[in-house]
Write an enzyme that holds these catalytic residues in place. Structure first.
Site, PDB file in Angstrom:
ATOM      1  N   GLN A   1       9.735  -5.227  11.394  1.00 60.44           N
ATOM      2  CA  GLN A   1       8.434  -5.841  11.089  1.00 60.44           C
ATOM      3  C   GLN A   1       7.315  -5.038  11.759  1.00 60.44           C
ATOM      4  O   GLN A   1       7.385  -4.750  12.963  1.00 60.44           O
ATOM      5  CB  GLN A   1       8.399  -7.297  11.575  1.00 60.44           C
ATOM      6  CG  GLN A   1       7.128  -8.035  11.153  1.00 60.44           C
ATOM      7  CD  GLN A   1       7.154  -9.522  11.494  1.00 60.44           C
ATOM      8  OE1 GLN A   1       8.022  -9.999  12.238  1.00 60.44           O
ATOM      9  NE2 GLN A   1       6.189 -10.263  10.971  1.00 60.44           N
TER      10      GLN A   1
ATOM     11  N   HIS B   1       5.630 -11.944   5.636  1.00 54.92           N
ATOM     12  CA  HIS B   1       5.512 -11.439   4.255  1.00 54.92           C
ATOM     13  C   HIS B   1       6.893 -11.233   3.662  1.00 54.92           C
ATOM     14  O   HIS B   1       7.830 -10.824   4.353  1.00 54.92           O
ATOM     15  CB  HIS B   1       4.694 -10.152   4.196  1.00 54.92           C
ATOM     16  CG  HIS B   1       5.095  -9.126   5.204  1.00 54.92           C
ATOM     17  ND1 HIS B   1       4.724  -9.216   6.530  1.00 54.92           N
ATOM     18  CD2 HIS B   1       5.840  -8.013   5.094  1.00 54.92           C
ATOM     19  CE1 HIS B   1       5.236  -8.188   7.189  1.00 54.92           C
ATOM     20  NE2 HIS B   1       5.922  -7.453   6.349  1.00 54.92           N
TER      21      HIS B   1
ATOM     22  N   ILE C   1       0.821  -1.213   0.000  1.00 55.40           N
ATOM     23  CA  ILE C   1       0.000   0.000   0.000  1.00 55.40           C
ATOM     24  C   ILE C   1       0.860   1.271   0.000  1.00 55.40           C
ATOM     25  O   ILE C   1       0.408   2.325  -0.450  1.00 55.40           O
ATOM     26  CB  ILE C   1      -0.977  -0.029   1.208  1.00 55.40           C
ATOM     27  CG1 ILE C   1      -2.185   0.855   0.971  1.00 55.40           C
ATOM     28  CG2 ILE C   1      -0.269   0.328   2.510  1.00 55.40           C
ATOM     29  CD1 ILE C   1      -3.330   0.623   1.969  1.00 55.40           C
TER      30      ILE C   1
ATOM     31  N   HIS D   1       8.866  -9.121   0.927  1.00 51.84           N
ATOM     32  CA  HIS D   1       8.804  -7.943   0.063  1.00 51.84           C
ATOM     33  C   HIS D   1       9.584  -8.212  -1.226  1.00 51.84           C
ATOM     34  O   HIS D   1      10.704  -8.735  -1.175  1.00 51.84           O
ATOM     35  CB  HIS D   1       9.498  -6.742   0.738  1.00 51.84           C
ATOM     36  CG  HIS D   1       8.846  -6.222   1.967  1.00 51.84           C
ATOM     37  ND1 HIS D   1       8.040  -5.108   1.964  1.00 51.84           N
ATOM     38  CD2 HIS D   1       8.910  -6.622   3.259  1.00 51.84           C
ATOM     39  CE1 HIS D   1       7.641  -4.841   3.198  1.00 51.84           C
ATOM     40  NE2 HIS D   1       8.158  -5.748   4.008  1.00 51.84           N
TER      41      HIS D   1
END
Ligand code: AMP
Ligand code: ZN
Length: 137
Positions: A93, A99, A31, A101
Site C-alpha cells: 500500500q 482503494h 494514473i 484495484h
C-alpha cells in the site's frame, strides 16, 4: 482528511479521470495503469485500509464493484480481471486511503504478473489456523 491524496481527488482539489460516482464511492483511472482499464474504487468516507473500514462503508463500496467490473469487461473484453486491495506498506500500500484495484487481464504477456507461491498445510494445521482466526470474530 486534509492531507490525503484520494480525499483531495474526491473533493476535486486534485484532478482525476472519473469513471463513476455515487453518494458513497468514487471510481477513477489509475494514473499508472498495470493494464488498459486499470481502475480504482474508493469510499468517499476516509478510512486508511480494510482494518479500519466500517461494515456500512464496505457494503456500499462492494455494492458498486460488479458495475465497475462489468463496465471494464464491456469496454475492453479482457479475458479475466483481478480485484486487489493492499493493506499496509508491507502489503504494497502506497496511498493510505482504502482503494480497490480493478486490473483487467488480457494475456500472460500483458499486465499483472501474479506470483502466488503456496505452502503445504496438513488438515490439522488448517484447522488450527481457522480456530485462531475464529477466536477473534
Ligand atoms: P497501492 O500501491 O495499492 O496503494 O496503490 C496506489 C495506486 O494509486 C497506484 O496504483 C498508483 O498508480 C495510484 N495513484 C497514485 N496517485 C494517483 C493519482 N493522482 N491518480 C490516480 N491514481 C493514482
Ligand atoms: Zn482519504
Amino acid at each position: 482528511m486534509s492531507d490525503c491524496l484520494f480525499c483531495k481527488i474526491i473533493d476535486g482539489s486534485i484532478p482525476s479521470t472519473k469513471i463513476y460516482e455515487d453518494d458513497h464511492v468514487y471510481a477513477f483511472t489509475d494514473i499508472s495503469p498495470v493494464a488498459k482499464g486499470h481502475t480504482l474504487l474508493i469510499p468517499k468516507q476516509h478510512c486508511q485500509d480494510l482494518f479500519e473500514m466500517p461494515e456500512e462503508v464496505a457494503r456500499n463500496l462492494y455494492a458498486a464493484a460488479p458495475k465497475i467490473a462489468n463496465a471494464i469487461k464491456a469496454a475492453f473484453q479482457p479475458i479475466g480481471l483481478n480485484t486487489i486491495n493492499n493493506n499496509g506498506a508491507a502489503a504494497g500500500q502506497t496511498v493510505f486511503h482504502y482503494h480497490l484495484h480493478f486490473i483487467p487481464r488480457y494475456d500472460e504477456k500483458e499486465g499483472l504478473g501474479l506470483i502466488w507461491p503456496t505452502q503445504t498445510y496438513s488438515s490439522e494445521q488448517l484447522v488450527e489456523v481457522a480456530e485462531s482466526i475464529k477466536a477473534h470474530l
